[in-house]
Enzyme design. Sequence first.
Site, PDB file in Angstrom:
ATOM      1  N   CYS A  32       0.826  -1.211   0.000  1.00 12.01           N
ATOM      2  CA  CYS A  32       0.000   0.000   0.000  1.00 12.01           C
ATOM      3  C   CYS A  32       0.858   1.259   0.000  1.00 12.01           C
ATOM      4  O   CYS A  32       0.448   2.308  -0.489  1.00 12.01           O
ATOM      5  CB  CYS A  32      -0.948   0.010   1.196  1.00 12.01           C
ATOM      6  SG  CYS A  32      -0.133  -0.132   2.793  1.00 12.01           S
ATOM      7  N   HIS A 267      -1.416   1.150   7.436  1.00 11.32           N
ATOM      8  CA  HIS A 267      -1.892   1.093   6.060  1.00 11.32           C
ATOM      9  C   HIS A 267      -1.780   2.491   5.451  1.00 11.32           C
ATOM     10  O   HIS A 267      -1.749   3.490   6.183  1.00 11.32           O
ATOM     11  CB  HIS A 267      -3.355   0.624   6.068  1.00 11.32           C
ATOM     12  CG  HIS A 267      -3.952   0.436   4.714  1.00 11.32           C
ATOM     13  ND1 HIS A 267      -3.401  -0.365   3.740  1.00 11.32           N
ATOM     14  CD2 HIS A 267      -5.084   0.959   4.156  1.00 11.32           C
ATOM     15  CE1 HIS A 267      -4.149  -0.345   2.658  1.00 11.32           C
ATOM     16  NE2 HIS A 267      -5.180   0.463   2.890  1.00 11.32           N
TER      17      HIS A 267
END
Length: 325
Positions: A32, A267
């Site tokens: 990510c 994330h």
Amino acid sequence: MGATGSKLEKALGDQFPEGERYFGLENFGNTCYCNSVLQISSQKKKTGVIAPKRFVQRVRKQNELFRGYMHQDAHEFLNFLLNELVDILEKESQVAKCPPSQERIANGQNNARSNGVKEPLVTWVHKNFQGILTNETRCLRCETVTARDETFFDLSLDIEQNSSITSCLKNFSSTETLNAEDKFFCDKCSSLQEAQKRMKIKKPPQILVIHLKRFKYMEQLGRYKKLSYRVVFPLELKLSNTVENADSEYSLFAVVVHVGSGPNHGHYVSLVKSHNHWLFFDDENVEMIDESAVQTFFGSAQEYSSNTDHGYILFYECLSSDEKS
């Protein structure tokens, strides 16, 4: 992302910008950090999912830092990507260069090359992202100012609780006194002297990338800690205290957000403005959000908060005189 893609197309409807492509990027195990920085728009479909597998493999091959499947840093990846692009473009330019003609040398052009001095190549990365900082040091004895210029692709700013990008930039350019063991060697005085030092933006870049230093090493903990501080980043930013173009105005067009309470896990997602629409990219998922939602990523006003979605890298584009008017 077929269903999600169709939702986005329905949400935009007739307002879907002509020629634009909005794709999610598949995650290959903690990639990510890469997806939040990248966006690709060379597909025939308007929406969908792209698997940048070959790109990720190339990144891991080029830099061992990204070979593992541990949580990576999006800012480190951005720096690597920009510098790697510059290296690739410089190599391609050297291969494409042809020997200068005798006529051009006779006319006095390319003298730098004929004298053995290599002119630096200005790539599109430099044109868009590179700015110039000037480091000024003033000797407090003789008042002589020594200035040293250095280039930058992004600015890393220290942050404080309940602050703003403007205040962070002011702190970045604040005056520091050099004394005691940190005295400055003045060439004019030929000795160590007390001095005042400050960093100023001499030439602002076309695209101003601001990295908020949210990860700080805590001596008492013996590890890095994420700072969830609330730092307001405006949609329109005016740069002050610059040497050139003191009235430079910028517009926010992208934000990389770190989601999570610590530096070693979490994330990354990103917000991107396209044709007056704000889009939210979370790996394979892409959706339209309201402009007012951007402020939910400023950070937390209190140290302990359930909100762990914080703006980490900001992308501002310089407004032209036409856009200002």
